[in-house]
Design an enzyme around this catalytic site. Structure first.
Site, PDB file in Angstrom:
ATOM      1  N   ASP A  19      -3.460  -0.865   0.159  1.00 51.27           N
ATOM      2  CA  ASP A  19      -2.166  -1.255   0.709  1.00 51.27           C
ATOM      3  C   ASP A  19      -2.103  -0.953   2.205  1.00 51.27           C
ATOM      4  O   ASP A  19      -2.805  -0.069   2.707  1.00 51.27           O
ATOM      5  CB  ASP A  19      -1.056  -0.496  -0.019  1.00 51.27           C
ATOM      6  CG  ASP A  19       0.326  -1.065   0.267  1.00 51.27           C
ATOM      7  OD1 ASP A  19       0.428  -2.262   0.608  1.00 51.27           O
ATOM      8  OD2 ASP A  19       1.310  -0.307   0.150  1.00 51.27           O
ATOM      9  N   ASN A  67       1.833 -10.945  -6.107  1.00 49.55           N
ATOM     10  CA  ASN A  67       1.447 -11.489  -4.796  1.00 49.55           C
ATOM     11  C   ASN A  67       1.538 -13.005  -4.724  1.00 49.55           C
ATOM     12  O   ASN A  67       1.578 -13.577  -3.625  1.00 49.55           O
ATOM     13  CB  ASN A  67       0.025 -11.063  -4.435  1.00 49.55           C
ATOM     14  CG  ASN A  67      -0.105  -9.603  -4.048  1.00 49.55           C
ATOM     15  OD1 ASN A  67      -1.194  -9.037  -4.113  1.00 49.55           O
ATOM     16  ND2 ASN A  67       0.995  -8.971  -3.658  1.00 49.55           N
TER      17      ASN A  67
END
Length: 246
Positions: A19, A67
């Protein structure tokens, strides 16, 4: 004993939530896609170092089921980076005895990417040095749901009515069947949550959070996380004395 001072084996399975790519790029005044490109470069370094340190299983959370909701241009860029990785890395993985695998709802990936993924998996199958698993179009809740549906379809109503739904019968139908549960989950980028990664499998994993964004997470940061893990006492719900005797 290696440079990390291991007195016993390193964690068998490490999972990483990669991330912070977008935030890293924005902090430098660059587009988010620049962060993803830089992050893709880090993958090679971390995979190589993990293999050197004796980690047997490495799972990288590369693209989540959530996503897909990102802007189309960003999703397209991510698919392109994945495609490039799958085209360029199999030879390197094979040379280092690294077997490639993938988990997730892979049918959602573009057909060309699915083909490239299948070829890369085939080229590296059975190498045995380390298994690198890419979590693609992956969400743990979706994985568990698909596993239960598979259980019902395969065993039928009679089986279910007999009360034979067990942790083992579900675990055998998860995408990760055949891979041990993670010992350590690392999340980069400053957030402190699992974000739907391996919720079933990570029940007793040690969780390591670092503010370092993935584009800056290299070998030294990996070693720092492993050194932290070495100081943990894993009890699996038992008292210390009993856990130590197992």
């Amino acid at each position: 004993m290696d440079m990390l001072g291991w007195k016993s084996d390193p964690p068998m399975h490490v999972a990483i939530i990669m991330d912070g790519n977008g935030r890293w790029a924005r902090s430098l005044g660059r587009p988010r896609t620049a962060g993803h490109r830089r992050g893709a470069e880090r993958v090679r370094e971390v995979v190589t170092r993990s293999r050197e340190l004796g980690i047997r299983y490495l799972t990288l959370f590369a693209f989540s089921s959530e996503n897909w909701g990102r802007p189309a241009a960003e999703v397209s860029s991510l698919m392109g980076l994945l495609s490039h990785y799958l085209a360029s890395e199999p030879a390197r993985l094979k040379a280092n005895a690294i077997e490639l695998a993938a988990v997730g709802n892979l049918d959602r990936l573009p057909p060309g990417l699915q083909d490239r993924l299948s070829r890369a998996i085939a080229v590296t199958r059975g190498l045995g040095g380390m298994r690198l698993t890419l979590a693609l179009s992956y969400g743990a809740r979706d994985e568990i749901t698909r596993a239960v549906r598979r259980l019902v379809a395969e065993e039928g109503r009679t089986f279910l009515e007999a009360g034979a739904i067990t942790e083992e019968s579900i675990a055998r139908r998860l995408d990760t069947n055949g891979t041990p549960d993670p010992d350590l989950v690392i999340r980069t980028g400053g957030e402190q949550r699992l974000s739907n990664l391996l919720l079933w499998q990570a029940a007793y994993a040690e969780l390591y959070f670092t503010a370092v964004p993935w584009p800056e997470f290299g070998s030294s940061e990996l070693e720092r996380a492993l050194a932290w893990y070495r100081g943990r006492q894993r009890r699996f719900g038992l008292v210390s004395e009993i856990a130590a005797g197992q």
